[in-house]
Design a protein around this motif. Sequence first.
Motif, mmCIF file in Angstrom:
data_model
loop_
_atom_site.group_PDB
_atom_site.id
_atom_site.type_symbol
_atom_site.label_atom_id
_atom_site.label_comp_id
_atom_site.label_asym_id
_atom_site.label_seq_id
_atom_site.Cartn_x
_atom_site.Cartn_y
_atom_site.Cartn_z
ATOM 1 N N THR A 11 -41.963 -8.780 -20.657
ATOM 2 C CA THR A 11 -41.156 -9.095 -21.833
ATOM 3 C C THR A 11 -42.046 -9.545 -22.985
ATOM 4 N N ARG A 13 -41.685 -10.500 -27.606
ATOM 5 C CA ARG A 13 -40.798 -10.722 -28.746
ATOM 6 C C ARG A 13 -41.337 -10.046 -29.985
ATOM 7 N N ALA A 18 -35.933 -9.245 -28.701
ATOM 8 C CA ALA A 18 -36.680 -9.357 -27.451
ATOM 9 C C ALA A 18 -36.785 -7.968 -26.821
ATOM 10 N N ILE A 20 -37.584 -6.017 -23.259
ATOM 11 C CA ILE A 20 -37.745 -6.086 -21.804
ATOM 12 C C ILE A 20 -38.160 -4.703 -21.338
ATOM 13 N N GLU A 41 -34.071 -13.041 -17.187
ATOM 14 C CA GLU A 41 -34.610 -12.997 -18.543
ATOM 15 C C GLU A 41 -33.481 -12.983 -19.574
ATOM 16 N N LEU A 42 -32.415 -12.259 -19.299
ATOM 17 C CA LEU A 42 -31.282 -12.238 -20.216
ATOM 18 C C LEU A 42 -30.598 -13.599 -20.283
ATOM 19 N N LEU A 45 -32.671 -15.555 -22.609
ATOM 20 C CA LEU A 45 -32.492 -15.094 -23.987
ATOM 21 C C LEU A 45 -31.118 -15.450 -24.538
ATOM 22 N N CYS A 51 -33.157 -15.407 -30.522
ATOM 23 C CA CYS A 51 -33.003 -14.018 -30.074
ATOM 24 C C CYS A 51 -31.620 -13.515 -30.469
ATOM 25 N N VAL A 54 -31.672 -7.257 -27.999
ATOM 26 C CA VAL A 54 -32.644 -6.933 -26.954
ATOM 27 C C VAL A 54 -32.834 -5.423 -26.901
ATOM 28 N N ILE A 101 -27.612 -5.046 -26.560
ATOM 29 C CA ILE A 101 -28.777 -4.441 -25.916
ATOM 30 C C ILE A 101 -28.864 -2.987 -26.351
#
Length: 260
Positions: A11, A13, A18, A20, A41-42, A45, A51, A54, A101
């Motif tokens: 991951t 930024r 973000a 991934i 990770e989500l 975030l 954030c 993604v 996302i």
Amino acid sequence: MSETPDQAIVTRRDGHVAIIELSRPPHNYFDVDMIAQIADELDRLQADKTCRAVVLQADGSAFCAGADFSRRNGAAAPRSASRINPIYLEALRIFSFGKPIVAAIEGPAVGGGLGLALAADFRVSCGEARFSANFNRLGFHPGFALSYTLPALIGKQMGAWMLYTGTRIDGLRARELGLVDFIVPKAEVRDAAMALARDMAVSSPRALQSTRQTLKGDSLSRIRDAISRESAEQAIQFAGPDLAEGVKAMAERRLPAFED
């Protein structure tokens, strides 16, 4: 940049976006651990107010080829029809994420890998990408909520066609069906996905997330119901003869010969 111990994901930024990246090249086969790492990770975030969007992308020739059926633990199913597949429990956490996302899909998204791609709000891809929901061809019920998300996205008839036949389509056909939102040259997929994520990140994060929640409606509840049903069917069918024949046929690059 952060990296998980087994490099399942990486991951980083870029401002309010973000990124991934699946990091099990070339095929990016998933297991419970990889999906859990994405979900973890989500979750992080979600709590990070800086954030706003993604991008989900992959290192290797495939976006995600689903479970590795050469290793049965990669396709773990619940021991009981009353229990949800542990992979799909982690997938529910991904579907529960509250920010947009964008999936950057440069190669095949197959089986559960297609399910992961459909967890994104938008898909940016290229003509060279390939998409297949090949569960029935392998001998078992679809999973990763695809029995809901695929028909919801491309319509009941075309969703049924992809699920029943396991047919493989390219990025251009996927765009025609509405499975993919934007098609660009392969070399531009990541940049285009980032540009879309940055465009969304300019919007008010509170307004963006509340609008997304409104548009999603009761989809999360429907996804939970689908995953419950899928897990029950898979628990039965994983113990039957069809999966072994389907996997063998795939490995031998031939049509499966299922018994009546």
